[in-house]
Design an enzyme around this catalytic site. Structure first.
Site, short mmCIF file in Angstrom:
data_model
loop_
_atom_site.label_atom_id
_atom_site.label_comp_id
_atom_site.label_asym_id
_atom_site.label_seq_id
_atom_site.Cartn_x
_atom_site.Cartn_y
_atom_site.Cartn_z
N GLU A 95 -4.66 -6.69 14.81
CA GLU A 95 -4.18 -5.36 14.41
C GLU A 95 -5.32 -4.34 14.50
O GLU A 95 -5.09 -3.16 14.74
CB GLU A 95 -3.58 -5.40 13.00
CG GLU A 95 -2.69 -4.21 12.69
CD GLU A 95 -1.83 -4.39 11.43
OE1 GLU A 95 -0.67 -4.83 11.54
OE2 GLU A 95 -2.34 -4.09 10.33
N LYS A 126 9.30 -0.71 14.09
CA LYS A 126 9.85 -0.38 12.76
C LYS A 126 10.94 0.67 12.90
O LYS A 126 12.02 0.56 12.31
CB LYS A 126 8.76 0.19 11.84
CG LYS A 126 7.77 -0.79 11.31
CD LYS A 126 6.90 -0.06 10.28
CE LYS A 126 5.65 -0.82 9.93
NZ LYS A 126 4.71 -0.06 9.11
N HIS A 147 -5.22 -33.36 17.96
CA HIS A 147 -4.11 -34.20 18.44
C HIS A 147 -2.97 -33.34 18.97
O HIS A 147 -1.83 -33.79 19.03
CB HIS A 147 -3.63 -35.10 17.29
CG HIS A 147 -4.69 -36.09 16.91
ND1 HIS A 147 -4.86 -37.30 17.55
CD2 HIS A 147 -5.71 -36.00 16.01
CE1 HIS A 147 -5.89 -37.93 17.03
NE2 HIS A 147 -6.44 -37.16 16.09
N GLU A 167 10.52 -4.51 4.59
CA GLU A 167 10.61 -5.93 4.22
C GLU A 167 10.32 -6.11 2.73
O GLU A 167 11.05 -6.81 2.00
CB GLU A 167 9.61 -6.78 5.02
CG GLU A 167 9.89 -6.88 6.51
CD GLU A 167 9.26 -5.74 7.31
OE1 GLU A 167 8.86 -4.70 6.71
OE2 GLU A 167 9.16 -5.89 8.54
N GLY A 185 -4.88 -1.90 5.10
CA GLY A 185 -4.06 -3.02 4.63
C GLY A 185 -4.70 -4.37 4.91
O GLY A 185 -4.79 -5.23 4.05
N ARG A 186 -5.21 -4.55 6.13
CA ARG A 186 -5.76 -5.86 6.50
C ARG A 186 -7.16 -6.07 5.96
O ARG A 186 -7.76 -7.12 6.19
CB ARG A 186 -5.72 -6.01 8.03
CG ARG A 186 -6.39 -4.89 8.80
CD ARG A 186 -6.01 -4.92 10.27
NE ARG A 186 -6.50 -3.77 11.02
CZ ARG A 186 -5.86 -2.61 11.12
NH1 ARG A 186 -4.70 -2.44 10.50
NH2 ARG A 186 -6.37 -1.62 11.82
N LYS A 233 0.84 -1.19 0.00
CA LYS A 233 0.00 0.00 0.00
C LYS A 233 0.88 1.26 0.00
O LYS A 233 0.70 2.15 -0.80
CB LYS A 233 -0.92 -0.04 1.23
CG LYS A 233 -1.85 1.14 1.34
CD LYS A 233 -2.83 0.95 2.50
CE LYS A 233 -3.57 2.25 2.77
NZ LYS A 233 -4.54 2.15 3.85
O1 F6P Z 1 2.05 -4.17 9.93
C1 F6P Z 1 1.74 -2.86 9.63
C2 F6P Z 1 1.25 -2.70 8.24
O2 F6P Z 1 1.09 -1.35 7.98
C3 F6P Z 1 -0.06 -3.44 7.97
O3 F6P Z 1 -1.17 -2.77 8.42
C4 F6P Z 1 0.00 -3.62 6.51
O4 F6P Z 1 -0.92 -4.56 6.08
C5 F6P Z 1 1.44 -4.03 6.34
O5 F6P Z 1 2.15 -3.24 7.28
C6 F6P Z 1 2.01 -3.84 4.97
O6 F6P Z 1 1.97 -2.50 4.56
P1 F6P Z 1 2.17 -2.08 3.06
O7 F6P Z 1 1.08 -2.70 2.25
O8 F6P Z 1 2.12 -0.59 3.03
O9 F6P Z 1 3.52 -2.60 2.59
#
Ligand code: F6P
Length: 563
Positions: free
Chosen positions: A372, A527, A403, A228, A286-287, A222
């Site tokens: 979240e 972060k 199990h 990452e 995002g979620r 987003k």
């Molecule tokens: O973990 C924090 C967060 O902002 C989430 O809400 C989101 O889904 C994820 O990081 C990834 O963010 P982006 O889509 O901006 O890379």
């Protein structure tokens, strides 16, 4: 109702009425409740689209449900719900509308983001966002078809055989979960892989055996600044260029990388042609985004028609949530029951137990959606809450769990409300010799719900001739609450319905708790600190204000790395 003016939950008469009711109710015995009320199962079962949802095995009476509904009314859940659907900026800490429901609205719907034009709060002047949603879906569809048919080729003219989605959190969990859930609907011509972890092993394993000439990357982010994702995308680009040879460059990147983002400037800066960028909007959290362009890799896998069926499933439950009366409103009831256990039974967690191998990643997906969203400890006004908020959500496919940890669910000291999710029919593609497994699978689901609710009394154990000293060990107290969700089959539409059910359940709880379920400030600090600590690991740079424990760990780490 204005959240700012709202009385604290624990000062509301409806909250006190529930606390008193809980006291008076004492230990509920489900055997007794069922024995004296033959209509209980039917009365506490609701339908939402194709979902048949049985709430009867909960530690509730009709009064409990009435009082919970009164709490929902007093906290104006319906008012906030309508504000969400109307496009008001209910995510107040980020000043954003919350309109994931617009992502699955039919083409002819009219939804506007309040305050986007004209007077703040006046949605009337803003633009209808639905045409833009469908324009992106159409572009996604055309692109997905080109990749699936082999018309979209890589730099050397070969068709794409693997799509690697690079994203994390909401830009990974949803599409990855849904791709696994809908595997029987996916083409086997193009494989979809998912990379999220900044641990290089993730990308390394995902790229194993792949031919760069036949690999396409979808960089899903987003913000397009998530460390990452950008780190993995850069390494993937290096892998591609290494594999394609030294003379390739920007042009190859354009054939092998597409982006899904709200941030065109960063996408262009990465070297991805913005003509190959699929857009979404800041009113999609995002979620809550896998039914947006974030689902692009999923759409390549399952095809546009199945993706649209999934969206229709979401929409069915959106409409149910928006219009069903409180007594029959499944997300409302699920949310309220969660509050009942959380606040009045000290339940700390909630288990989601799908009896479907294909839903293996569903609990992990729900962890982000729920934790979240509702892992907050201040209310909408920034005041500390004095009541419990979101539960710890966990689970794995049910039979495997039986199990492993079901022992604790049956006989442990903790109350863990659980959702049992099952399907009447196995997925269509199973060969006949495997279809028989399904009755056994579902027998386990029904048996577990029954055992958890009704247990086994000491007398029943004795009647089996069990030695007296073993009786306490072999007795099951029962009264462990479950919701059973039964659907005809795990189809794209049913998956959409299930996800929407949980999205709205989370919404209901956040509304009652008066928290902002749509921000996620709690992920920021880690972060920022990671960025600060990294140079200490690589260069031995000093980190101002580093605590003694972390400083010693950093020193030991460097020693072990021979630095
Ligand atoms: O973990 C924090 C967060 O902002 C989430 O809400 C989101 O889904 C994820 O990081 C990834 O963010 P982006 O889509 O901006 O890379």
């Amino acid at each position: 109702m204005n959240a700012a003016g709202r009385t604290g939950l624990d000062r509301m008469p409806e909250w006190h009425a529930l606390a008193k009711h809980r006291e008076e109710l004492g230990e509920v015995d489900l055997r007794e409740l069922f024995a004296k009320d033959p209509g209980r199962a039917e009365r506490h079962t609701v339908r939402a689209g194709d979902l048949h949802i049985d709430f009867s095995k909960h530690l509730i009476t009709d009064d409990t449900l009435r009082l919970l509904r009164e709490l929902a009314a007093a906290t104006d859940v319906a008012g906030l719900r309508d504000a969400m659907f109307r496009g008001e900026r209910i995510n107040t800490t980020e000043d954003r509308a919350v309109l994931h429901t617009a992502l699955r609205a039919p083409r002819d719907a009219d939804i506007r983001v309040a305050g986007d034009a004209g007077n703040a709060g006046n949605a009337g002047n803003a633009e209808n966002i639905v045409p833009a949603v469908h324009a992106v879906l159409d572009r996604m569809g055309a692109f997905a078809e080109r990749v699936r048919s082999g018309e979209w080729t890589g730099h050397t003219g070969r068709r794409i055989r693997t799509v690697v989605n690079i994203g994390i959190g909401g830009s990974d969990l949803g599409p990855a979960m849904a791709y696994e859930a809908l595997r029987p609907y996916a083409t086997r011509e193009v494989e979809i892989r998912f990379v999220s972890n900044v641990d290089g092993s993730d990308l390394h394993e995902a790229l194993r055996g792949l031919d760069p000439t036949e690999t396409l990357f979808v960089v899903a982010s987003k913000t397009f600044t998530t460390i990452e994702t950008i780190t993995n995308a850069r390494s993937a680009r290096a892998w591609l260029l290494e594999g394609l040879g030294p003379d390739t460059g920007g042009e190859a990147v354009a054939r092998h990388f597409v982006a899904v983002s709200t941030n065109a400037a960063e996408v262009a800066a990465f070297g991805i042609d913005t003509a190959n960028m699929f857009e979404f909007w800041d009113w999609v959290g995002g979620r809550y985004s896998y039914d947006s362009a974030i689902g692009l890799a999923l759409m390549v896998g399952i095809g546009p028609d199945n993706f649209h069926d999934m969206l229709a499933g979401f929409h069915t439950v959106d409409e149910h949530f928006r219009t069903a009366p409180p007594e029959a409103n499944a997300p409302l009831l699920m949310g309220l029951l969660g509050i009942w256990y959380n606040a009045f039974h000290d339940a700390q967690s909630h288990a989601v137990l799908p009896y479907s191998h294909y839903l293996g990643r569903f609990p992990a997906y729900l962890q982000q959606l729920d934790m979240e969203s509702n892992g907050k400890s201040v209310d909408r006004n920034g005041e500390p809450v004095r009541w419990q908020t979101g539960p710890v959500v966990w689970g794995t496919p049910g039979t495997n769990g039986q199990h492993a940890y079901y022992q604790l669910l049956h006989q442990g000291t903790k109350l863990v409300p659980a959702d049992l999710i099952g399907f009447a029919r196995p997925v269509a593609e199973l060969p006949p010799r495997l279809r028989d497994h399904h009755d056994l699978l579902m027998a386990n689901l029904f048996a577990q719900g029954q055992a958890l609710a009704f247990g086994k009394t000491a007398d029943e154990v004795r009647a089996e001739g069990v030695a007296e000293e073993l009786v306490p060990h072999r007795t099951f107290r029962g009264n462990r609450p479950t919701t059973t969700i039964l659907a005809p089959r795990l189809t794209p539409s049913v998956l959409g319905q299930l996800v929407a059910l949980y999205e709205h359940k989370v919404f209901v709880q956040g509304a009652v708790w008066n928290i902002d379920s749509f921000d996620q400030w709690g992920v920021e600090l880690g972060k920022v600190l990671a960025k600060r600590v990294e140079p200490a690991l690589t260069e031995g740079a000093g980190v101002p204000g580093l605590d003694a424990s972390t400083a010693a760990l950093v020193a030991r780490y460097r020693e072990l790395r021979g630095r």
